[in-house]
Scaffold this motif. Structure first.
Motif, PDB file in Angstrom:
ATOM      1  N   ARG A 189       0.834  -1.211   0.000  1.00 39.86           N
ATOM      2  CA  ARG A 189       0.000   0.000   0.000  1.00 39.86           C
ATOM      3  C   ARG A 189       0.864   1.254   0.000  1.00 39.86           C
ATOM      4  O   ARG A 189       0.573   2.229  -0.691  1.00 39.86           O
ATOM      5  CB  ARG A 189      -0.890   0.030   1.247  1.00 39.86           C
ATOM      6  CG  ARG A 189      -2.137  -0.784   1.142  1.00 39.86           C
ATOM      7  CD  ARG A 189      -3.154  -0.358   2.174  1.00 39.86           C
ATOM      8  NE  ARG A 189      -2.736  -0.576   3.544  1.00 39.86           N
ATOM      9  CZ  ARG A 189      -2.792  -1.729   4.188  1.00 39.86           C
ATOM     10  NH1 ARG A 189      -3.235  -2.816   3.572  1.00 39.86           N
ATOM     11  NH2 ARG A 189      -2.416  -1.833   5.437  1.00 39.86           N
ATOM     12  N   MET A 242      -1.603   3.112   5.276  1.00 36.98           N
ATOM     13  CA  MET A 242      -3.014   2.958   5.659  1.00 36.98           C
ATOM     14  C   MET A 242      -3.878   2.767   4.422  1.00 36.98           C
ATOM     15  O   MET A 242      -3.483   3.137   3.314  1.00 36.98           O
ATOM     16  CB  MET A 242      -3.464   4.209   6.436  1.00 36.98           C
ATOM     17  CG  MET A 242      -2.650   4.453   7.698  1.00 36.98           C
ATOM     18  SD  MET A 242      -3.217   5.947   8.574  1.00 36.98           S
ATOM     19  CE  MET A 242      -1.865   6.145   9.770  1.00 36.98           C
ATOM     20  N   PRO A 243      -5.061   2.186   4.600  1.00 36.51           N
ATOM     21  CA  PRO A 243      -5.908   1.915   3.421  1.00 36.51           C
ATOM     22  C   PRO A 243      -6.602   3.176   2.924  1.00 36.51           C
ATOM     23  O   PRO A 243      -7.817   3.325   3.069  1.00 36.51           O
ATOM     24  CB  PRO A 243      -6.900   0.865   3.945  1.00 36.51           C
ATOM     25  CG  PRO A 243      -6.957   1.083   5.416  1.00 36.51           C
ATOM     26  CD  PRO A 243      -5.603   1.590   5.833  1.00 36.51           C
ATOM     27  N   LEU A 244      -5.841   4.067   2.314  1.00 31.16           N
ATOM     28  CA  LEU A 244      -6.389   5.305   1.753  1.00 31.16           C
ATOM     29  C   LEU A 244      -7.248   5.044   0.530  1.00 31.16           C
ATOM     30  O   LEU A 244      -8.054   5.878   0.146  1.00 31.16           O
ATOM     31  CB  LEU A 244      -5.254   6.229   1.301  1.00 31.16           C
ATOM     32  CG  LEU A 244      -4.361   6.882   2.335  1.00 31.16           C
ATOM     33  CD1 LEU A 244      -3.253   7.645   1.627  1.00 31.16           C
ATOM     34  CD2 LEU A 244      -5.176   7.827   3.204  1.00 31.16           C
ATOM     35  N   GLN A 245      -7.035   3.941  -0.102  1.00 31.64           N
ATOM     36  CA  GLN A 245      -7.551   3.629  -1.441  1.00 31.64           C
ATOM     37  C   GLN A 245      -6.831   4.515  -2.477  1.00 31.64           C
ATOM     38  O   GLN A 245      -6.406   5.624  -2.156  1.00 31.64           O
ATOM     39  CB  GLN A 245      -9.070   3.803  -1.551  1.00 31.64           C
ATOM     40  CG  GLN A 245      -9.879   2.769  -0.790  1.00 31.64           C
ATOM     41  CD  GLN A 245      -9.594   1.328  -1.246  1.00 31.64           C
ATOM     42  OE1 GLN A 245      -9.260   1.075  -2.392  1.00 31.64           O
ATOM     43  NE2 GLN A 245      -9.705   0.379  -0.318  1.00 31.64           N
ATOM     44  N   PRO A 246      -6.723   4.019  -3.706  1.00 30.68           N
ATOM     45  CA  PRO A 246      -6.012   4.790  -4.733  1.00 30.68           C
ATOM     46  C   PRO A 246      -6.526   6.231  -4.869  1.00 30.68           C
ATOM     47  O   PRO A 246      -5.720   7.166  -4.949  1.00 30.68           O
ATOM     48  CB  PRO A 246      -6.264   3.973  -6.011  1.00 30.68           C
ATOM     49  CG  PRO A 246      -6.394   2.562  -5.522  1.00 30.68           C
ATOM     50  CD  PRO A 246      -7.066   2.659  -4.186  1.00 30.68           C
ATOM     51  N   TYR A 247      -7.836   6.411  -4.880  1.00 30.71           N
ATOM     52  CA  TYR A 247      -8.328   7.796  -5.067  1.00 30.71           C
ATOM     53  C   TYR A 247      -7.950   8.665  -3.881  1.00 30.71           C
ATOM     54  O   TYR A 247      -7.712   9.871  -4.032  1.00 30.71           O
ATOM     55  CB  TYR A 247      -9.843   7.809  -5.315  1.00 30.71           C
ATOM     56  CG  TYR A 247     -10.680   7.624  -4.069  1.00 30.71           C
ATOM     57  CD1 TYR A 247     -11.006   6.350  -3.615  1.00 30.71           C
ATOM     58  CD2 TYR A 247     -11.152   8.715  -3.346  1.00 30.71           C
ATOM     59  CE1 TYR A 247     -11.758   6.171  -2.473  1.00 30.71           C
ATOM     60  CE2 TYR A 247     -11.906   8.542  -2.196  1.00 30.71           C
ATOM     61  CZ  TYR A 247     -12.207   7.273  -1.766  1.00 30.71           C
ATOM     62  OH  TYR A 247     -12.942   7.095  -0.635  1.00 30.71           O
ATOM     63  N   ASN A 267       0.365   4.004  -2.788  1.00 27.39           N
ATOM     64  CA  ASN A 267      -0.133   5.325  -2.389  1.00 27.39           C
ATOM     65  C   ASN A 267       0.867   6.429  -2.717  1.00 27.39           C
ATOM     66  O   ASN A 267       0.489   7.494  -3.205  1.00 27.39           O
ATOM     67  CB  ASN A 267      -0.430   5.343  -0.882  1.00 27.39           C
ATOM     68  CG  ASN A 267      -1.651   4.509  -0.536  1.00 27.39           C
ATOM     69  OD1 ASN A 267      -2.509   4.267  -1.385  1.00 27.39           O
ATOM     70  ND2 ASN A 267      -1.722   4.046   0.694  1.00 27.39           N
TER      71      ASN A 267
END
Lengths: 498, 498, 498
Positions: free
Chosen positions: A257, A308-313, A261
């Motif tokens: 991640r 952290m799981p920000l997500q790609p966007y 990120n």
């Protein structure tokens, strides 16, 4: 410059290096993964650990080294090529930028290992500091903090001042990191708070104390065509390898991640930087200073939350905001700080490391305050170990779901509490950086450290370097002749401008 | 240049980046190896895959990431340092070359992920595009295609035109790749057809439409001493890391062969380039343009066959032929194309990517047509899965000999059929590239995109950049004085030449 | 320069490359880890090894490749960027430095594989040379030897002379390495003796024979401002990746130690270099030549002992001594050698590679003579296999303690004997290097090889390169005008100086 520079700098450097040898000999040893493997059970270094390594026949060590080494080298390139060449943008300060960067880092890498040994490993209790690949990364990180501060005062200090500043700053920065990480339990995987924000605000505080009115709008405080291209070498290596900076120390999905990120954040930040530099320019043109610096803000801004799981966007949004803030800083804030607050900032570290570092910290606090087990799964407890239930509250169901969570380490912190401590760590970092920076600045003003004062000494390699003659005297023999000829024929009228 | 460039470029870039955020939020997610691991069986992301990852305690993910990351970073360096600095050879276009290279790639990396999601992963069917390390490599690859085309029109386009060209080209190139790879089942491990040949011929088609008579023999279309050295930074990083480009996506013995073949091919190509540049020069001297470019043709030429058992001498022969062709191109063909066919090619991409890409494709078709189970062993079915017998024709003996071959995937293709489809893929690629390039060129000629037209606008950073003043006005204050003095005293007679 | 350079150089290069193709076709093949896996037991390449690989389904090969590839690429960068740009410091020889570096290495990488096949793998007995990743590293190493010698004669030879010198030197250096390593059993993990000392003294011997009085204090034998910055690119990449040079070929704890020791040695060496360059300068200023070169001596000096348990402080001491010696060399010895012994040394390779290489060898002999089983554990037998007891003297207790030691390979050497053979290897290396270098120099003086003789031909790219016109004629059109104008008006009085 004091005429005694020659003796002072050289002597101090040799003394410091000699002290390092003594300290290394008494305080450090190889980590067990670098020890020769002792088979004699009576040998003082014979332990279960080394015995284990012995039995595993180097396989596990080779895996460890093979996995840690490539990201280390990436970080190493960022420190020596990245920071070094980024600062060569000044037209007459390239030797100093790239070389003093190398000197300072080489010195402080050693110093950081010793300081970290004292702070983290209880050397005072008789333990020795274990040197291993991971400590090579943290030592490089420690020197990065000082290189950021160096950027704030670039061209306005002597090498001796830098040496003193570095020795002090590494101690303070490591103590700050220890307090924030080990006492407040605030996480910061890419060290955007502990390195970037700290280094920037420490450097700005030093710069405030060393304020020099001659440096304002100094014609050598600018780039030339080729110095801008040299600077881009630094920019791009920093830009490319930044994922290793934010993710090199992690493992597994967290590392994956962090790589994704940081990569996406930097791409988005670059696009926004190009847009803003053109939109806010009077002629609608691009400016290299923005491209060289603001494009990197995405790496800083995502530093605390990279794993952290920000997500790609989410990573992309972070990069966009960072690029926007950084560009606004370069366009408006740097001048304001210099003129109104007398805080000069040669490289604009406030825009690249300061504000994006604060942004990273805020994002980290917000993410921490919103983190739930439902969304984060086991990553919640891997990233925030104190979020796990207290040992007494661990249920069988929890253990079944999260067998890898250490049942002893949890403190049952709520999301809000973790978020609050993250925010507190930012405040502590800023406070320590500014106060210690001001004090350090006062120390550096002691005349013995050869403060650079006069207008012609600023941003000028010739102060401390033997510069090839042709360059010192003018551009070429033809120019020299032209200069002389014009002078001869034309009297003072023309040559005033020269 | 239209006076509205400022608003147009910045606004378009921000709009595009904003659209990207929305698309990333709706169409993409982390690959399971980057997901936080969800333990709740009721969570929508809880799957067998993530469960598996959970049980394996990050070990398998760490291996995956550790093995894929170093070659990714090598490719990353090729894109941003390699292509970026290679194009700085123009004496007055260094800012644009290295910076627009960075802008375009940052933008298109994001775009490529979205486009690939649509083309390959059936986003239209509701699947989300899985972002992972391998997709970071393919996104970098996708931007390389456009950077090659950028080389063809370097110095003759506006940033806005590049942005539009890139958005279009990524779509077309990804569709072409899908058709050739997934429909025609033509393999191309280093993407010499799908990236190099495509990018070159697309760019040449665009260049034909944008033909500008002022660009012919333009004095700024040349290098200066230091710009040639900057360019060599790009050349050498491309040269060194090319094995990662051709082999980074493979595994096992295929990857090992790809590394060896690319390495040897490049060495041989370099030797031949030095020989030919001297032999074909009137004075028998070396020319930097050849060294900067033709030395790399060996990496392109071996791209399609890199993972095949060429044997070391085969790779070396490939490199020799590539160097020869590329040098002939730089010596004779570039000028022919520009003068006779009005196809201008600033960087000579036809010689570095175009012809060597076609050579790679032909070599791939020939190798495919000659591949036998006897010589290639199981590699035959790993490289060309359709060569395996049809499911009904699989014998016990075959299964015993090749237990790793998927018994469902074979189509029983003959060597000739595979070779034919390889050749067909080349034809398709060239056709799509040229037609779509011509159409894209016509789009770019729409005046709103700020086509660079006038002689003084070409190959000139000052068009779109704030260039340090000293450089704009002349080389130095002394020169300015000399220029002025000569003008004053000498009248027009002398200064006409200035 | 002979007018036939054009035909000679190009023709020789093509002939050599053609011979390489024939030799590669007859003498080399892929290592089994790069072979396609043959399933047919009747196939000549079907062996237990490949069968094994087949069964292991690429996993073990992927591990091998994944672990060896990143350090290989680091070494690759050292050879092509590191050595190449380090030598661009000359103001008018940048094209030649970086490009001929690339040419020579590309040629000799191939040659080294063939020569090593003859020397090490018994090609004469009908075995084929196995090409694999590790041989790519050793081939790069082999070219490094010649690049060091190239540094000694930089700017004073023709490309044809370099080509001939390289072909000869690779053979002699590989034979020397074989004798020292396989006959004398002297270890040298970073090849400080076999590469650095050999390359330096070979090059100095060649340089002695090619002595050219015009090269003494030649104004083009110096740097200019930007050429010094280009040179720093080379310096820093060499500096950063040197741990891979010294440790890339090791495994496990040995590799880990090699990385740590080299890293620390270089840091300490850099600090000392800055101190000494200032302390010994008349004005107390830094000199770029020292920073560019002496900072690297720490990597050479720790080369032989890098994998030994020096402890961190030992590595730091080694770096300090190396920096001191190298600086003294640059300050005093280079001039002495040139003026008194007529040994010219353009890059000062004697200071960077020669003396530090000898230091490394002495340190290696001392460490070997002091190594005990008590301190080194199993590492003693891993590093010095001959130190293990003879097969007949192996006890059960020994086998229990050191199960990984091969019971057949020991010779029962004492510490003193190993140390003595280490010292002997140094003497052999120096002897072979100097004698073969003198002979090679005599060969290069044969007029057919286009010796560079005249003053204006020295250190000058224009001799062998098409240099952009502006640069050839003067700095700019304005300068040309100024020059002409001054000439016109002023007659000879002024222009004599131009």
């Amino acid at each position: 410059m004091g005429s005694g520079f020659r003796l002072k700098f050289g002597t101090v450097a040799i003394i410091v290096q000699t002290v390092f040898i003594v300290l290394f000999a008494t305080l450090t040893e190889y980590d067990w993964r670098a020890h020769p493997v002792y088979s004699d059970p009576n040998h003082p270094s014979y332990t279960n650990d080394t015995n284990l390594a012995f039995q595993e026949d180097n396989e596990s060590i080779s895996h460890y080294v093979g996995r840690k080494y490539p990201p280390f080298q990436d970080v190493h390139v960022m420190i020596f090529i990245g920071f070094g060449f980024l600062m060569t943008f000044l037209r007459r300060y390239g030797y100093s930028a790239v070389s003093l960067n190398m000197f300072i880092s080489s010195l402080l890498i050693q110093w950081a290992m010793l300081v970290r040994g004292c702070v983290y490993e209880g050397i005072f209790k008789g333990n020795k500091f274990q040197v291993r690949l991971e400590e090579m990364v943290t030592a490089d990180f420690a020197s990065a903090t000082v290189l950021i501060s160096f950027g704030a005062v670039l061209g306005r200090t002597s090498p001796l001042q830098l040496l003193i500043m570095g020795l002090i700053e590494v101690i303070v920065a490591q103590v700050n990191g220890y307090v924030c990480h080990d006492v407040l339990h605030a996480v910061d995987v890419g060290e955007s708070m502990y390195i970037h924000a700290f280094g920037a605000y420490f450097g700005l505080a030093v710069s405030r104390v060393l304020y020099n009115k001659h440096a304002q709008s100094h014609h050598k405080g600018e780039s030339c065509y080729h110095s801008d291209l040299f600077s881009m070498i630094g920019t791009i290596f920093l830009w490319m390898y930044w994922p290793s900076f934010n993710g090199g120390g992690s493992e597994g999905d967290e590392q994956h991640r962090a790589y994704i990120n940081t990569y996406l954040s930097l791409c988005a930040c670059t696009v926004i930087t190009f847009a803003i530099t053109a939109l806010t320019d009077k002629k609608g043109k691009f400016t290299m200073e923005f491209i060289q610096n603001a494009t990197l803000a995405g790496g800083v801004a995502v530093g605390t939350t990279a794993n952290m799981p920000l997500q790609p966007y989410g990573a992309i949004i972070m990069g966009c905001v960072a690029g926007l803030i950084s560009c606004i800083g370069y366009r408006y804030i740097t001048e304001f700080l210099a003129e109104k607050l007398k805080i000069q900032d040669t490289c604009g570290v406030h825009n690249l490391h300061g504000m994006p570092g604060v942004l990273a910290a805020i994002a980290g606090a917000v993410m921490a305050a919103m983190a739930t087990q439902e969304d984060w799964g086991v990553s919640l407890y891997e990233i925030f170990p104190y979020r796990a239930p207290k040992p007494d509250d661990i249920t069988n169901e929890f253990q079944r779901q999260f067998p890898s969570v250490d049942v002893e380490s949890g403190k049952g912190w709520s999301a809000g509490k973790q978020g609050g401590y993250q925010a507190l760590a930012l405040a502590v970092t800023l406070g320590i950086a500014i106060v210690s920076g001001l004090i350090t600045g006062l120390i550096l003003k002691i005349p013995i450290f050869d403060q650079v004062n006069d207008e012609e000494e600023l941003f000028e390699d010739m102060m401390f370097w033997n510069v090839p003659e042709e360059e010192e005297e003018g551009k070429s023999e033809v120019e020299l002749a032209a200069r002389k000829y014009i002078q001869d024929k034309n009297g003072t009228q023309m040559t005033e401008k020269l």
